[in-house]
Motif scaffolding. Structure first.
Motif, PDB file in Angstrom:
ATOM      1  N   THR A  26      68.123  47.289 207.507  1.00  0.00           N
ATOM      2  CA  THR A  26      69.690  47.448 207.329  1.00  0.00           C
ATOM      3  C   THR A  26      70.005  46.204 206.149  1.00  0.00           C
ATOM      4  O   THR A  26      70.621  46.443 205.345  1.00  0.00           O
ATOM      5  N   MET A  27      69.238  44.962 206.607  1.00  0.00           N
ATOM      6  CA  MET A  27      69.665  43.844 205.609  1.00  0.00           C
ATOM      7  C   MET A  27      69.111  44.064 204.267  1.00  0.00           C
ATOM      8  O   MET A  27      69.729  43.794 203.380  1.00  0.00           O
ATOM      9  N   ARG A  28      67.844  44.625 204.268  1.00  0.00           N
ATOM     10  CA  ARG A  28      67.190  45.031 202.985  1.00  0.00           C
ATOM     11  C   ARG A  28      68.162  46.219 202.143  1.00  0.00           C
ATOM     12  O   ARG A  28      68.138  46.003 200.874  1.00  0.00           O
ATOM     13  N   VAL A  29      68.610  47.039 202.944  1.00  0.00           N
ATOM     14  CA  VAL A  29      69.343  48.110 202.251  1.00  0.00           C
ATOM     15  C   VAL A  29      70.767  47.477 201.715  1.00  0.00           C
ATOM     16  O   VAL A  29      71.024  47.809 200.548  1.00  0.00           O
ATOM     17  N   TYR A  30      70.966  46.522 202.338  1.00  0.00           N
ATOM     18  CA  TYR A  30      72.502  45.666 202.024  1.00  0.00           C
ATOM     19  C   TYR A  30      72.039  45.115 200.734  1.00  0.00           C
ATOM     20  O   TYR A  30      72.850  45.053 199.702  1.00  0.00           O
ATOM     21  N   LEU A  31      71.139  44.245 200.727  1.00  0.00           N
ATOM     22  CA  LEU A  31      70.672  43.409 199.728  1.00  0.00           C
ATOM     23  C   LEU A  31      70.390  44.453 198.469  1.00  0.00           C
ATOM     24  O   LEU A  31      70.653  43.948 197.188  1.00  0.00           O
ATOM     25  N   TYR A  32      69.546  45.622 198.529  1.00  0.00           N
ATOM     26  CA  TYR A  32      69.379  46.402 197.362  1.00  0.00           C
ATOM     27  C   TYR A  32      70.511  46.782 196.665  1.00  0.00           C
ATOM     28  O   TYR A  32      70.579  46.839 195.352  1.00  0.00           O
ATOM     29  N   PHE A  33      71.416  47.456 197.372  1.00  0.00           N
ATOM     30  CA  PHE A  33      72.809  47.718 196.737  1.00  0.00           C
ATOM     31  C   PHE A  33      73.559  46.672 196.142  1.00  0.00           C
ATOM     32  O   PHE A  33      74.141  46.493 195.020  1.00  0.00           O
ATOM     33  N   HIS A  34      73.670  45.592 196.760  1.00  0.00           N
ATOM     34  CA  HIS A  34      74.615  44.449 196.340  1.00  0.00           C
ATOM     35  C   HIS A  34      73.989  43.863 195.072  1.00  0.00           C
ATOM     36  O   HIS A  34      74.525  43.189 194.050  1.00  0.00           O
ATOM     37  N   LEU A  35      72.401  43.870 195.129  1.00  0.00           N
ATOM     38  CA  LEU A  35      71.709  43.318 193.946  1.00  0.00           C
ATOM     39  C   LEU A  35      71.838  44.130 192.885  1.00  0.00           C
ATOM     40  O   LEU A  35      71.716  43.637 191.501  1.00  0.00           O
ATOM     41  N   LYS A  36      72.105  45.237 193.062  1.00  0.00           N
ATOM     42  CA  LYS A  36      72.243  46.343 191.858  1.00  0.00           C
ATOM     43  C   LYS A  36      73.661  46.297 191.281  1.00  0.00           C
ATOM     44  O   LYS A  36      73.836  46.473 190.156  1.00  0.00           O
ATOM     45  N   SER A  37      74.765  45.770 192.128  1.00  0.00           N
ATOM     46  CA  SER A  37      75.935  46.257 191.605  1.00  0.00           C
ATOM     47  C   SER A  37      77.065  44.981 191.783  1.00  0.00           C
ATOM     48  O   SER A  37      77.683  44.829 191.015  1.00  0.00           O
ATOM     49  N   ALA A  38      76.969  44.090 192.817  1.00  0.00           N
ATOM     50  CA  ALA A  38      77.828  43.140 192.756  1.00  0.00           C
ATOM     51  C   ALA A  38      77.091  41.850 192.088  1.00  0.00           C
ATOM     52  O   ALA A  38      76.221  41.484 192.009  1.00  0.00           O
ATOM     53  N   SER A  39      78.312  41.142 191.207  1.00  0.00           N
ATOM     54  CA  SER A  39      78.152  39.977 190.473  1.00  0.00           C
ATOM     55  C   SER A  39      78.150  38.752 191.507  1.00  0.00           C
ATOM     56  O   SER A  39      77.903  37.789 190.739  1.00  0.00           O
ATOM     57  N   VAL A  40      78.649  38.852 192.585  1.00  0.00           N
ATOM     58  CA  VAL A  40      78.796  37.561 193.451  1.00  0.00           C
ATOM     59  C   VAL A  40      77.381  37.186 193.666  1.00  0.00           C
ATOM     60  O   VAL A  40      77.342  35.976 193.833  1.00  0.00           O
ATOM     61  N   PHE A  41      76.286  37.825 193.688  1.00  0.00           N
ATOM     62  CA  PHE A  41      75.038  37.231 193.893  1.00  0.00           C
ATOM     63  C   PHE A  41      74.298  36.594 192.614  1.00  0.00           C
ATOM     64  O   PHE A  41      73.229  36.027 192.953  1.00  0.00           O
ATOM     65  N   THR A  42      75.075  36.427 191.608  1.00  0.00           N
ATOM     66  CA  THR A  42      74.744  35.838 190.365  1.00  0.00           C
ATOM     67  C   THR A  42      75.226  34.470 190.493  1.00  0.00           C
ATOM     68  O   THR A  42      74.727  33.689 189.805  1.00  0.00           O
ATOM     69  N   SER A  43      76.350  34.207 191.280  1.00  0.00           N
ATOM     70  CA  SER A  43      76.564  32.853 191.620  1.00  0.00           C
ATOM     71  C   SER A  43      75.719  31.916 192.424  1.00  0.00           C
ATOM     72  O   SER A  43      74.786  32.555 192.966  1.00  0.00           O
ATOM     73  N   LYS A  44      75.969  30.649 192.531  1.00  0.00           N
ATOM     74  CA  LYS A  44      74.989  29.907 193.417  1.00  0.00           C
ATOM     75  C   LYS A  44      75.124  30.140 194.986  1.00  0.00           C
ATOM     76  O   LYS A  44      74.429  30.304 195.774  1.00  0.00           O
ATOM     77  N   VAL A  45      76.311  30.524 195.412  1.00  0.00           N
ATOM     78  CA  VAL A  45      76.801  30.768 196.845  1.00  0.00           C
ATOM     79  C   VAL A  45      75.855  32.306 196.774  1.00  0.00           C
ATOM     80  O   VAL A  45      75.319  32.405 198.045  1.00  0.00           O
ATOM     81  N   GLY A  46      75.969  33.175 196.117  1.00  0.00           N
ATOM     82  CA  GLY A  46      75.458  34.461 196.117  1.00  0.00           C
ATOM     83  C   GLY A  46      73.980  34.322 196.155  1.00  0.00           C
ATOM     84  O   GLY A  46      73.212  34.917 197.062  1.00  0.00           O
ATOM     85  N   MET A  47      73.474  33.618 195.450  1.00  0.00           N
ATOM     86  CA  MET A  47      71.762  33.062 195.453  1.00  0.00           C
ATOM     87  C   MET A  47      71.379  32.544 196.585  1.00  0.00           C
ATOM     88  O   MET A  47      70.199  32.986 197.259  1.00  0.00           O
ATOM     89  N   ASP A  48      72.302  31.750 197.206  1.00  0.00           N
ATOM     90  CA  ASP A  48      71.879  30.862 198.507  1.00  0.00           C
ATOM     91  C   ASP A  48      71.853  32.216 199.474  1.00  0.00           C
ATOM     92  O   ASP A  48      71.023  32.114 200.531  1.00  0.00           O
ATOM     93  N   LEU A  49      72.898  33.118 199.601  1.00  0.00           N
ATOM     94  CA  LEU A  49      72.760  33.994 200.733  1.00  0.00           C
ATOM     95  C   LEU A  49      71.616  34.952 200.420  1.00  0.00           C
ATOM     96  O   LEU A  49      71.320  35.415 201.385  1.00  0.00           O
ATOM     97  N   THR A  50      71.358  35.251 199.169  1.00  0.00           N
ATOM     98  CA  THR A  50      70.296  36.143 198.980  1.00  0.00           C
ATOM     99  C   THR A  50      68.951  35.561 199.575  1.00  0.00           C
ATOM    100  O   THR A  50      68.121  36.200 200.300  1.00  0.00           O
ATOM    101  N   ALA A  51      68.620  34.324 199.317  1.00  0.00           N
ATOM    102  CA  ALA A  51      67.605  33.430 199.895  1.00  0.00           C
ATOM    103  C   ALA A  51      67.565  33.470 201.362  1.00  0.00           C
ATOM    104  O   ALA A  51      66.657  33.842 201.984  1.00  0.00           O
ATOM    105  N   ARG A  52      68.868  33.413 202.268  1.00  0.00           N
ATOM    106  CA  ARG A  52      68.786  33.220 203.459  1.00  0.00           C
ATOM    107  C   ARG A  52      68.572  34.520 204.020  1.00  0.00           C
ATOM    108  O   ARG A  52      67.745  34.900 204.942  1.00  0.00           O
ATOM    109  N   LEU A  53      68.994  35.739 203.520  1.00  0.00           N
ATOM    110  CA  LEU A  53      68.727  36.995 203.786  1.00  0.00           C
ATOM    111  C   LEU A  53      67.463  37.134 203.806  1.00  0.00           C
ATOM    112  O   LEU A  53      66.776  37.966 204.589  1.00  0.00           O
ATOM    113  N   ARG A  54      66.760  36.849 202.736  1.00  0.00           N
ATOM    114  CA  ARG A  54      65.264  37.180 202.605  1.00  0.00           C
ATOM    115  C   ARG A  54      64.350  36.470 203.658  1.00  0.00           C
ATOM    116  O   ARG A  54      63.462  36.806 204.141  1.00  0.00           O
ATOM    117  N   SER A  55      65.103  35.087 203.836  1.00  0.00           N
ATOM    118  CA  SER A  55      64.110  34.378 204.823  1.00  0.00           C
ATOM    119  C   SER A  55      64.325  35.238 206.275  1.00  0.00           C
ATOM    120  O   SER A  55      63.234  34.960 206.826  1.00  0.00           O
TER     121      SER A  55
END
Length: 297
Positions: A26-55
């Motif tokens: 479920t987390m992987r699906v969430y990451l897939y859609f947001h990495l494709k569409s949301a620009s928030v993950f390009t920010s520092k906070v978004g990149m940190d959240l992405t790293a935490r979710l992958r971890s």
């Protein structure tokens, strides 16, 4: 009822494995859609959240591997202590007993074991070797080789499982069709088929063309219960077939290193496999609790 089912599921390692798998994908699906569409993950906070979710997903994957360790013990016990052959004659059982008295070696039993059991055994050993490598107890080279071997064995066991499910489904469907036709024929014209009914006994079903003095049938109510059980078994086999299809897609991408649409295929096939296996396990525990409550009533 639902709370009891979930409680019994989470008390088992398989239940916790399915729960963690659902969370992971479920987390992987969430990451897939947001990495494709949301620009928030390009920010520092978004990149940190992405790293935490992958971890977190990596931690859940390792936890699941630890939960299902030592599953190779089941096929090993089946090889070392094979079940007795049903409907064996006295002479054959005596000959088998004479052979078993010689205490054949483990190597002899391994050579005479069925291929699906050997696949389960070697796949479990390869999975545990890869898990020990991820835990740091073995080197990365051994872990990489074990992972490749485990994926190939998973691929072969999935193909074998699909063949087995297809054969079992054909048998169950044939039994359902035969039983359904017999119930329908007796309800339509019980005299024509020869309804067997003795004093103090329930009416039975006799196939067309059979003599009325031969009891080859079951009662209508018993036949209805048998048909219901076969329908449940057919539903379970359909769920298993689709789950194996999802596993086959997933492991094919891993074995053959397919790059085309890799991330969405692995993500959604893994999620669908988790949903199907969880629903089957839920139904298994629900039926078990229902039978226990019915026996206590």
């Amino acid at each position: 009822m639902k709370k009891e089912v979930w409680r019994d599921m989470f008390l088992t390692s398989d239940g916790r494995d399915k729960a963690f798998k659902l969370i992971q994908y479920t987390m992987r699906v969430y990451l897939y859609f947001h990495l494709k569409s949301a620009s928030v993950f390009t920010s520092k906070v978004g990149m940190d959240l992405t790293a935490r979710l992958r971890s977190t997903m990596a931690g859940l994957s390792l936890t699941r591997k630890c939960l299902i360790m030592f599953k190779w013990l089941t096929p090993l016990i089946e090889i070392t202590n094979p079940p007795p052959i049903p409907f064996a004659s006295i002479s054959s059982s005596q000959s088998l007993g004479a052979k078993q008295s010689q205490n054949p070696s483990i190597l002899y039993r391994l050579l005479h074991a069925s291929p699906p059991v050997l696949l389960d055994l070697t796949n479990g050993l390869a999975d545990d070797t890869f898990t020990l490598s991820k835990l740091g107890l073995l080197g990365p080279r051994i872990g990489n080789r074990a992972e490749k071997l485990a994926n190939w064995l998973w691929f072969l066991s999935t193909l074998a499982g699909l063949v087995e499910v297809q054969a079992e489904s054909a048998m169950v469907n044939a039994l359902m069709s035969d039983l359904d036709n017999r119930i329908y024929d007796v309800e339509l014209d019980p005299v024509k088929l020869g309804r067997v009914q003795k004093k103090g006994e329930a009416a039975g079903l006799v196939p067309s063309g059979q003599p009325n003095n031969v009891d080859l049938s079951v009662g209508v109510e018993e036949a209805g219960e048998g048909l219901e059980k076969l329908q449940q078994q057919s539903w379970s086999l359909r769920i298993t077939r689709w789950k194996l299809f999802m596993d086959l897609i997933f492991v094919s991408y891993e074995v053959f290193n397919v790059k085309h649409c890799r991330e969405p295929v692995l993500t959604f096939s893994g999620l669908l496999s988790a949903i199907l296996s969880s629903s089957k396990l839920y139904e298994k525990h629900r039926s078990k609790i229902a039978k226990t409550q019915l026996a206590e009533a």
